[in-house]
Write a protein that holds these residues in place. Structure first.
Motif, PDB file in Angstrom:
ATOM      1  N   ARG A  76       0.828  -1.208   0.000  1.00 57.50           N
ATOM      2  CA  ARG A  76       0.000   0.000   0.000  1.00 57.50           C
ATOM      3  C   ARG A  76       0.862   1.259   0.000  1.00 57.50           C
ATOM      4  NH1 ARG A  76      -4.683  -2.143   4.255  1.00 57.50           N
ATOM      5  NH2 ARG A  76      -5.557  -3.695   2.795  1.00 57.50           N
ATOM      6  N   ALA A  77       2.033   1.183   0.618  1.00 54.14           N
ATOM      7  CA  ALA A  77       2.952   2.331   0.572  1.00 54.14           C
ATOM      8  C   ALA A  77       3.370   2.596  -0.864  1.00 54.14           C
ATOM      9  CB  ALA A  77       4.179   2.057   1.445  1.00 54.14           C
ATOM     10  N   TRP A  78       3.670   1.524  -1.611  1.00 52.25           N
ATOM     11  CA  TRP A  78       3.979   1.694  -3.039  1.00 52.25           C
ATOM     12  C   TRP A  78       2.834   2.406  -3.746  1.00 52.25           C
ATOM     13  CZ3 TRP A  78       5.419  -4.125  -4.077  1.00 52.25           C
ATOM     14  CH2 TRP A  78       6.707  -4.373  -3.587  1.00 52.25           C
ATOM     15  N   PHE A  79       1.599   1.929  -3.485  1.00 50.60           N
ATOM     16  CA  PHE A  79       0.451   2.491  -4.187  1.00 50.60           C
ATOM     17  C   PHE A  79       0.268   3.971  -3.880  1.00 50.60           C
ATOM     18  CE2 PHE A  79      -4.051   3.706  -4.151  1.00 50.60           C
ATOM     19  CZ  PHE A  79      -4.344   3.538  -5.498  1.00 50.60           C
ATOM     20  N   PHE A  80       0.317   4.338  -2.603  1.00 49.07           N
ATOM     21  CA  PHE A  80       0.049   5.729  -2.251  1.00 49.07           C
ATOM     22  C   PHE A  80       1.161   6.659  -2.736  1.00 49.07           C
ATOM     23  CE2 PHE A  80      -2.855   3.734   0.902  1.00 49.07           C
ATOM     24  CZ  PHE A  80      -4.015   4.366   0.479  1.00 49.07           C
ATOM     25  N   LEU A  81       2.402   6.195  -2.714  1.00 48.90           N
ATOM     26  CA  LEU A  81       3.475   6.987  -3.308  1.00 48.90           C
ATOM     27  C   LEU A  81       3.290   7.096  -4.810  1.00 48.90           C
ATOM     28  CD1 LEU A  81       6.574   5.633  -1.336  1.00 48.90           C
ATOM     29  CD2 LEU A  81       5.629   7.945  -1.199  1.00 48.90           C
ATOM     30  N   ASP A  82       2.803   6.025  -5.412  1.00 47.91           N
ATOM     31  CA  ASP A  82       2.649   5.995  -6.859  1.00 47.91           C
ATOM     32  C   ASP A  82       1.480   6.847  -7.335  1.00 47.91           C
ATOM     33  OD1 ASP A  82       3.890   5.195  -9.138  1.00 47.91           O
ATOM     34  OD2 ASP A  82       2.930   3.240  -9.275  1.00 47.91           O
TER      35      ASP A  82
END
Length: 217
Positions: A76-82
């Motif tokens: 989810r960290a990847w997603f929100f940064l992305d």
């Protein structure tokens, strides 16, 4: 799932390799965002960015890895940064293409490709072609990411907004994940081949980056 780490199905070594690799990608994303803010340039190739964003949404909110909450939140960290990266890909990513026709339809093309890859990722899991952590679809899109980085570095006239640190972080991060794949999925030759291919592409990209930096200097 209510445990932070799944130590039943995965060994401490496997989890350390995987989580460290995920964390290095988070740092890479942070550097990409920093360079977007500073230079108004998105170094992630647009094809890679679309596939990446589609995969991250599906495996952050539709399906869930069984490796523990640490890995769930890493996805989810990847997603929100992305989200920020993808937004700026729509805004500045047309700089990566030279065709006037592609520039004209760049935004709808990116949105379509993102939706298409997200649906493909969903269908892959529902069809039973996928592992419980999303590795098959992740490495398939990762081949596109690393391959597109090579074609992009060959086209650009300037390295402004590009970072060698990102190149190393994504190579080492994915490399650690690939070691995990060899250990945990010893009988999956497709996954192994994709991991080795990504590693080769990443080495080529670093070489081309260093060569281009010397030329521009």
């Amino acid at each position: 799932m209510d445990s932070w780490l799944n130590l039943t199905d995965y060994t401490p070594t496997e989890l350390t390799l995987f989580i460290t690799g995920c964390f290095l990608w988070v740092i890479a994303y942070a550097i990409i965002i920093k360079n977007i803010i500073r230079h108004k340039v998105v170094e992630m190739p647009f094809l890679a960015g679309c596939g990446n964003f589609g995969w991250e949404f599906v495996w952050s909110f539709v399906f869930q890895t069984n490796m523990g909450l640490v890995c769930v939140y890493a996805y989810r960290a990847w997603f929100f940064l992305d989200i920020y990266i993808f937004y700026n890909l729509l805004k500045y990513g047309s700089k990566q293409v030279s065709s006037p026709e592609m520039k004209k339809y760049f935004k709808p093309m990116c949105i379509f490709l993102t939706l298409a890859w997200g649906i493909a990722t969903y269908c892959m899991q529902r069809s039973g072609y996928e592992h419980v952590i999303g590795a098959i679809s992740a490495y398939t899109v990762n081949v596109f990411i690393s391959g597109c980085y090579i074609t992009l570095i060959l086209r650009v006239k300037s390295l402004v907004g590009f970072s060698l640190s990102v190149a190393w972080l994504k190579m080492i991060g994915t490399g650690l994940n690939t070691i995990f794949m060899f250990i945990h999925y010893p009988n999956d030759p497709y996954l192994h081949f994709m991991g080795v291919l990504v590693f080769i592409f990443d080495i080529i990209y670093i070489y081309l980056f260093v060569q281009k930096r010397k030329e521009l200097a």
